[in-house]
Write a protein that holds these residues in place. Structure first.
Motif, PDB file in Angstrom:
ATOM      1  N   THR A 297      29.338  55.244  27.108  1.00 49.87           N
ATOM      2  CA  THR A 297      30.738  54.740  26.367  1.00 49.87           C
ATOM      3  C   THR A 297      30.967  54.196  25.090  1.00 49.87           C
ATOM      4  O   THR A 297      29.901  53.532  25.062  1.00 49.87           O
ATOM      5  CB  THR A 297      30.592  53.479  27.381  1.00 49.87           C
ATOM      6  OG1 THR A 297      30.413  53.443  28.987  1.00 49.87           O
ATOM      7  CG2 THR A 297      32.044  52.848  27.093  1.00 49.87           C
ATOM      8  N   MET A 298      31.955  54.623  24.554  1.00 45.09           N
ATOM      9  CA  MET A 298      32.169  53.917  23.556  1.00 45.09           C
ATOM     10  C   MET A 298      33.008  53.291  23.425  1.00 45.09           C
ATOM     11  O   MET A 298      34.226  53.450  23.263  1.00 45.09           O
ATOM     12  CB  MET A 298      32.101  54.786  22.113  1.00 45.09           C
ATOM     13  CG  MET A 298      32.227  54.829  20.856  1.00 45.09           C
ATOM     14  SD  MET A 298      31.958  55.608  19.594  1.00 45.09           S
ATOM     15  CE  MET A 298      32.119  55.627  18.405  1.00 45.09           C
ATOM     16  N   ILE A 299      33.278  52.332  22.348  1.00 42.91           N
ATOM     17  CA  ILE A 299      34.572  51.540  21.986  1.00 42.91           C
ATOM     18  C   ILE A 299      34.225  51.397  20.846  1.00 42.91           C
ATOM     19  O   ILE A 299      33.649  50.706  20.283  1.00 42.91           O
ATOM     20  CB  ILE A 299      34.132  49.519  22.599  1.00 42.91           C
ATOM     21  CG1 ILE A 299      33.791  50.225  24.259  1.00 42.91           C
ATOM     22  CG2 ILE A 299      35.549  48.971  22.607  1.00 42.91           C
ATOM     23  CD1 ILE A 299      33.317  49.180  24.790  1.00 42.91           C
ATOM     24  N   ILE A 300      35.970  51.719  20.505  1.00 48.52           N
ATOM     25  CA  ILE A 300      36.247  50.506  19.352  1.00 48.52           C
ATOM     26  C   ILE A 300      37.179  49.556  18.670  1.00 48.52           C
ATOM     27  O   ILE A 300      38.277  50.422  19.709  1.00 48.52           O
ATOM     28  CB  ILE A 300      36.594  52.847  17.945  1.00 48.52           C
ATOM     29  CG1 ILE A 300      35.666  53.726  18.043  1.00 48.52           C
ATOM     30  CG2 ILE A 300      36.316  52.697  16.687  1.00 48.52           C
ATOM     31  CD1 ILE A 300      36.524  54.935  18.253  1.00 48.52           C
ATOM     32  N   ILE A 301      36.617  48.855  17.769  1.00 48.42           N
ATOM     33  CA  ILE A 301      37.579  47.661  18.078  1.00 48.42           C
ATOM     34  C   ILE A 301      37.684  46.951  17.286  1.00 48.42           C
ATOM     35  O   ILE A 301      36.254  46.135  16.712  1.00 48.42           O
ATOM     36  CB  ILE A 301      36.894  47.003  19.780  1.00 48.42           C
ATOM     37  CG1 ILE A 301      38.276  45.250  19.603  1.00 48.42           C
ATOM     38  CG2 ILE A 301      35.639  46.750  19.296  1.00 48.42           C
ATOM     39  CD1 ILE A 301      37.349  44.860  21.749  1.00 48.42           C
TER      40      ILE A 301
ATOM     41  N   ILE B  49      27.994  52.352  22.995  1.00 42.90           N
ATOM     42  CA  ILE B  49      27.973  52.265  21.182  1.00 42.90           C
ATOM     43  C   ILE B  49      29.618  50.891  21.516  1.00 42.90           C
ATOM     44  O   ILE B  49      30.647  51.085  21.621  1.00 42.90           O
ATOM     45  CB  ILE B  49      28.583  53.587  20.948  1.00 42.90           C
ATOM     46  CG1 ILE B  49      27.387  54.912  21.430  1.00 42.90           C
ATOM     47  CG2 ILE B  49      28.007  53.858  19.207  1.00 42.90           C
ATOM     48  CD1 ILE B  49      28.050  56.078  21.196  1.00 42.90           C
ATOM     49  N   VAL B  50      29.466  50.482  20.291  1.00 39.30           N
ATOM     50  CA  VAL B  50      30.382  49.608  19.383  1.00 39.30           C
ATOM     51  C   VAL B  50      30.430  49.551  18.495  1.00 39.30           C
ATOM     52  O   VAL B  50      29.516  49.848  17.549  1.00 39.30           O
ATOM     53  CB  VAL B  50      30.312  48.034  20.004  1.00 39.30           C
ATOM     54  CG1 VAL B  50      31.311  47.152  19.661  1.00 39.30           C
ATOM     55  CG2 VAL B  50      30.083  47.148  21.502  1.00 39.30           C
ATOM     56  N   ALA B  51      31.896  50.359  17.670  1.00 38.09           N
ATOM     57  CA  ALA B  51      31.979  50.367  16.166  1.00 38.09           C
ATOM     58  C   ALA B  51      33.407  50.137  15.835  1.00 38.09           C
ATOM     59  O   ALA B  51      33.902  49.555  16.920  1.00 38.09           O
ATOM     60  CB  ALA B  51      32.528  52.129  16.553  1.00 38.09           C
TER      61      ALA B  51
ATOM     62  N   ARG C 186      32.234  64.735  27.396  1.00 40.64           N
ATOM     63  CA  ARG C 186      33.489  64.302  28.354  1.00 40.64           C
ATOM     64  C   ARG C 186      32.650  62.635  28.791  1.00 40.64           C
ATOM     65  O   ARG C 186      32.648  62.339  30.596  1.00 40.64           O
ATOM     66  CB  ARG C 186      32.976  65.329  29.444  1.00 40.64           C
ATOM     67  CG  ARG C 186      33.128  66.337  29.373  1.00 40.64           C
ATOM     68  CD  ARG C 186      34.524  66.280  28.001  1.00 40.64           C
ATOM     69  NE  ARG C 186      35.620  67.926  28.483  1.00 40.64           N
ATOM     70  CZ  ARG C 186      35.092  68.586  27.325  1.00 40.64           C
ATOM     71  NH1 ARG C 186      34.948  68.275  26.089  1.00 40.64           N
ATOM     72  NH2 ARG C 186      35.660  69.966  27.169  1.00 40.64           N
ATOM     73  N   ARG C 187      32.657  61.951  27.995  1.00 43.28           N
ATOM     74  CA  ARG C 187      32.121  60.311  28.554  1.00 43.28           C
ATOM     75  C   ARG C 187      33.174  59.300  27.666  1.00 43.28           C
ATOM     76  O   ARG C 187      34.430  60.435  27.232  1.00 43.28           O
ATOM     77  CB  ARG C 187      30.984  60.588  27.685  1.00 43.28           C
ATOM     78  CG  ARG C 187      29.581  61.109  28.590  1.00 43.28           C
ATOM     79  CD  ARG C 187      28.317  60.832  27.083  1.00 43.28           C
ATOM     80  NE  ARG C 187      27.326  61.799  28.531  1.00 43.28           N
ATOM     81  CZ  ARG C 187      26.234  62.299  27.263  1.00 43.28           C
ATOM     82  NH1 ARG C 187      26.380  61.924  26.094  1.00 43.28           N
ATOM     83  NH2 ARG C 187      25.213  63.126  28.031  1.00 43.28           N
ATOM     84  N   LYS C 188      33.285  58.808  28.449  1.00 43.28           N
ATOM     85  CA  LYS C 188      34.321  57.541  27.656  1.00 43.28           C
ATOM     86  C   LYS C 188      34.635  56.958  27.078  1.00 43.28           C
ATOM     87  O   LYS C 188      33.386  55.860  26.052  1.00 43.28           O
ATOM     88  CB  LYS C 188      33.877  56.344  28.739  1.00 43.28           C
ATOM     89  CG  LYS C 188      35.406  55.610  28.967  1.00 43.28           C
ATOM     90  CD  LYS C 188      35.099  55.022  30.125  1.00 43.28           C
ATOM     91  CE  LYS C 188      35.377  55.169  31.408  1.00 43.28           C
ATOM     92  NZ  LYS C 188      34.997  54.034  32.694  1.00 43.28           N
TER      93      LYS C 188
END
Length: 189
Positions: A84-88, A7-9, A118-120
């Motif tokens: 995985t989730m990246i907030i960028i 996921i990308v936010a 409990r994921r990244k």
């Protein structure tokens, strides 16, 4: 190699270049990815257009875009197993809502799911300076299992363009997310 569901936010903090460079790098890493879900806030789209002078976030056809209020998106539930989730970039408002468990849109709900499973979660915060409120929110997210990765570029690779400067942050984020990639490594001979 296990392929990733990512996921990308993208929030409305300044730094749309970081999101663009991440999108480009994820395109290059397709062989390591099962799916990429993108959520952009309205402010993120405005900042992208202002800072980058285009709306090319619409050009990334290999990704699936979701509305910020689409709670039917698969990653609104832990059962979808996005790892995985990246907030960028991650605005301080978004970080504050995540730190306090306020799931009022798909970005904060997805972050809540990632943390509870409990994921990244990687939050690329971009504000400066930090107030004590920001620091405490970063502490809370870190204690909940998230990773705070400030958008602080490095310069030892001698970047020549703004995209290369942003790439120093994005490469670090991709390392934190567990991707195999070619990038500059300090004193790696």
């Amino acid at each position: 190699m296990n392929k990733k569901k990512v996921i990308v936010a993208v929030t409305g903090a300044s730094g749309a270049i970081y999101a663009k460079v991440l999108f480009d790098h994820l395109n290059d890493l397709k062989d390591q990815i099962t799916s990429v879900g993108i959520v952009m806030s309205d402010n993120a789209k405005e900042v992208w257009e202002f800072e980058l002078g285009n709306k090319r976030f619409n050009d990334y056809n290999d990704f699936t875009f979701y509305s910020k209020n689409d709670f039917n998106a698969p990653f609104a539930s832990g059962s979808a197993k996005y790892d995985t989730m990246i907030i960028i970039p991650c605005s301080m408002g978004t970080l504050g809502r995540i730190a306090h468990g306020i799931s009022n849109d798909l970005i904060s709900r997805a972050a809540d799911v990632i943390l509870k499973e409990r994921r990244k979660l990687i939050a690329v915060v971009r504000d400066t300076p930090f107030s004590l409120i920001h620091i405490n929110n970063m502490k809370m997210v870190t204690e909940a299992g998230g990773i705070i990765c400030p958008a602080n570029p490095s310069f030892y690779s001698l970047p020549k363009t703004i995209e290369e400067v942003a790439g120093t942050v994005v490469n670090r984020v991709l390392d934190l997310a567990g991707f195999e990639q070619e990038s500059y490594r300090w004193n790696d001979k």
